[in-house]
Design an enzyme around this catalytic site. Sequence first.
Site, short mmCIF file in Angstrom:
data_model
loop_
_atom_site.label_atom_id
_atom_site.label_comp_id
_atom_site.label_asym_id
_atom_site.label_seq_id
_atom_site.Cartn_x
_atom_site.Cartn_y
_atom_site.Cartn_z
N HIS A 199 -0.25 2.80 0.70
CA HIS A 199 -0.52 3.58 -0.51
C HIS A 199 -1.63 2.96 -1.36
CE1 HIS A 199 3.16 5.18 1.01
NE2 HIS A 199 3.80 4.07 0.74
N CYS A 200 -2.62 2.39 -0.69
CA CYS A 200 -3.79 1.80 -1.35
C CYS A 200 -3.45 0.59 -2.20
CB CYS A 200 -4.54 2.83 -2.21
SG CYS A 200 -5.35 4.08 -1.24
N ALA A 201 -2.21 0.10 -2.11
CA ALA A 201 -1.85 -1.11 -2.86
C ALA A 201 -1.79 -2.26 -1.85
CB ALA A 201 -0.52 -0.92 -3.57
#
Lengths: 133, 398
Positions: free
Chosen positions: B352-354
Amino acid sequence: MTEKEREILMKHYLNPKNRNMPHDNYEKVNSRNESCIDNINLYIKWNKDILEDIVFDGEACAISIASTSIMIENLIGKTKKEAEEYINNFTKMLQNEDCFLPKEAEIFKNIPEARKICATLPYIGIKKAILKK
Amino acid sequence: MNREDFPLLKQDIIYFDNSATSLKPKIVIDKMTDYYTNYPANAHRGDYDLSYKVDKEYEEARELVANFIHAKNIEEVIFTSGTTESLNMIVDGFFKNLLEPGDEVLLTTSEHASNILPWFRLSNKKDIKIGYIPLDNHYYVTLDNVKNAITNKTKVISIAGITNVIGDIRPIKEITKYAHEHNIFVVLDGAQMVPHMSIDVTNLDIDFLAFSAHKMCGPTGVGVLYGKKEFLEHLEPTILGGGMNESFDNPNEIYLKDLPTRLEAGTRNIAGVIGFAKTIEYLNQIGMDNIHKKELELRNYLIEKLLPIKHIDIINIESDSGIVSFNVNGIFSQDVAYYLNKYNICVRAGNHCAKILKSSVGIENSVRISLYFYNTYEEIDALVELLSDYDKIVKEMI
């Protein structure tokens, strides 16, 4: 995909061969698909131009893991030239062309079109390793 | 609630990926079609009726947004292409000129890439230090941890109001108060917060805010950069061009327009902004407090149903937003997503792009359910039924 093919795939996913094995002094290559989160490292031991051993680690979907496990089993012991031929045949098979593939690799012939990219994951890495050789 | 407003929900689809983007109500789609069909003129540039109408609606959109976030001044609202562009403008247009080598920016490991990479680049270019506010056992940010992380070099705290994997609501007001007492700027990534609860930038006293329209029932390609006027005045435009200049003769004589136009070079996403205005009206009508309340009810219901399932590990059992991240034992998150997709259930798998969150949580990938007010208990029941049968997941995931 037939029930038999599914069984082979699940066998390799749940108990993949050559995963998380020692790889001191092996050559490392990374394989990842841009379109998803699969991420696998291949560790390769060459003996002159023979792929003496290959192991892997990382996280990926069932199809990618199974494809990696099967690819490694089929490539260990092959020369660089034989490996190139195997990889070409695998690519052709995914493009629905007739070709000969050894042991179990043919199960990916019938996976859904959208998932073929998953089956190619380990081939991205092994091609890099062969190019470097 | 309000399901009848969304054309997609007439299809047999369960949409649980609202943190990635939300569905669009017909009223917003129709408004944009109306613009393209009946008055597709440019803004700010015409002396004819069609252009006047565009101008008027574009600026009304700004006023609606300013009121929605409770900004003191309308010109504190800049339209951008989204949260990402807003954050890049804040870093490159403002802090790049302000910060000195050795100064420190505080982030957390659960930030989205958009709130990390621009700072990383600045860090490399100007020798700015990046520090991380430690997360507690629930992966939350506490005021105490903020206090402990601050050094005499800290100049900026840049964090999300709600994070996109853990879904925790940060104590922004307390953080801002403490930060300002120590002359530290606060930048808020509002991408996951503004769509889901009411926000008052004046009350929170934040210095900059970034958020996107598409995560709150609006069009893609539109976002907002809010900044306190005294700071926006010093934000150097990162893009120059038409519409934002007053006059120019040679490199030494360039005169720019006032805020907000100065920061909106080129032809803007007019259809998007006008559509976004409709979105704000729509959300106001439902009420942001009602939206937040409904999401929490749905979340509590989902957690209650997932907890007894032994093969499911929930990463964020406690959280005050509609985000639930979990894994199914021994099964890669993407395979779970593929399985649910067979039943027309849309969920997100991955990091999730984290990408640096794994250093805190120890888990790289997960399945994420992100709820919005139009989701239902029945949809959750359908999801839980599919997830409760481990053998079925294994059998059908490929």
